[in-house]
Scaffold this motif. Sequence first.
Motif, mmCIF file in Angstrom:
data_model
loop_
_atom_site.group_PDB
_atom_site.id
_atom_site.type_symbol
_atom_site.label_atom_id
_atom_site.label_comp_id
_atom_site.label_asym_id
_atom_site.label_seq_id
_atom_site.Cartn_x
_atom_site.Cartn_y
_atom_site.Cartn_z
ATOM 1 N N TYR A 196 0.844 -1.195 0.000
ATOM 2 C CA TYR A 196 0.000 0.000 0.000
ATOM 3 C C TYR A 196 0.878 1.242 0.000
ATOM 4 C CZ TYR A 196 -3.868 -3.087 1.068
ATOM 5 O OH TYR A 196 -4.807 -4.082 1.011
ATOM 6 N N LEU A 197 0.553 2.191 -0.852
ATOM 7 C CA LEU A 197 1.327 3.413 -0.988
ATOM 8 C C LEU A 197 1.370 4.184 0.328
ATOM 9 C CD1 LEU A 197 2.870 5.296 -2.932
ATOM 10 C CD2 LEU A 197 0.682 6.409 -3.407
ATOM 11 N N LYS A 198 2.568 4.421 0.819
ATOM 12 C CA LYS A 198 2.808 5.213 2.033
ATOM 13 C C LYS A 198 2.073 4.677 3.248
ATOM 14 C CE LYS A 198 3.644 9.356 -0.669
ATOM 15 N NZ LYS A 198 3.270 10.731 -0.950
ATOM 16 N N ASN A 199 1.883 3.341 3.324
ATOM 17 C CA ASN A 199 1.211 2.745 4.481
ATOM 18 C C ASN A 199 1.902 1.419 4.808
ATOM 19 O OD1 ASN A 199 -0.496 1.835 6.470
ATOM 20 N ND2 ASN A 199 -2.350 2.502 5.423
ATOM 21 N N ALA A 200 3.051 1.527 5.440
ATOM 22 C CA ALA A 200 3.854 0.340 5.761
ATOM 23 C C ALA A 200 3.143 -0.604 6.718
ATOM 24 C CB ALA A 200 5.195 0.772 6.348
ATOM 25 N N THR A 230 0.613 -2.648 4.779
ATOM 26 C CA THR A 230 1.341 -3.586 3.926
ATOM 27 C C THR A 230 1.828 -4.776 4.749
ATOM 28 O OG1 THR A 230 2.013 -1.848 2.400
ATOM 29 C CG2 THR A 230 3.325 -3.863 2.389
#
Length: 71
Positions: A31-35, A38
């Motif tokens: 997920y973009l900018k959501n570690a 992820t």
Amino acid sequence: MFDPDTMAEVAADAQTLGEIMFRGNIVMKGYLKNAAATAQAFAGGWFHTGDLAVLEPDRYGRSRSRTAART
């Protein structure tokens, strides 16, 4: 279908619920900018779909429901 707690494949008995998981080169990287999201989605090295299913004796899966965490 796998048991999300043990990561073991569920029995092919058409009754035991497991989560549909997959991995491969066509799965998103995360997920973009959501570690954190992820890490949760890829726990154990597999992408957790949040879909619950049973494994039939002929090894086909039959979708049953969604997990509460991903509804």
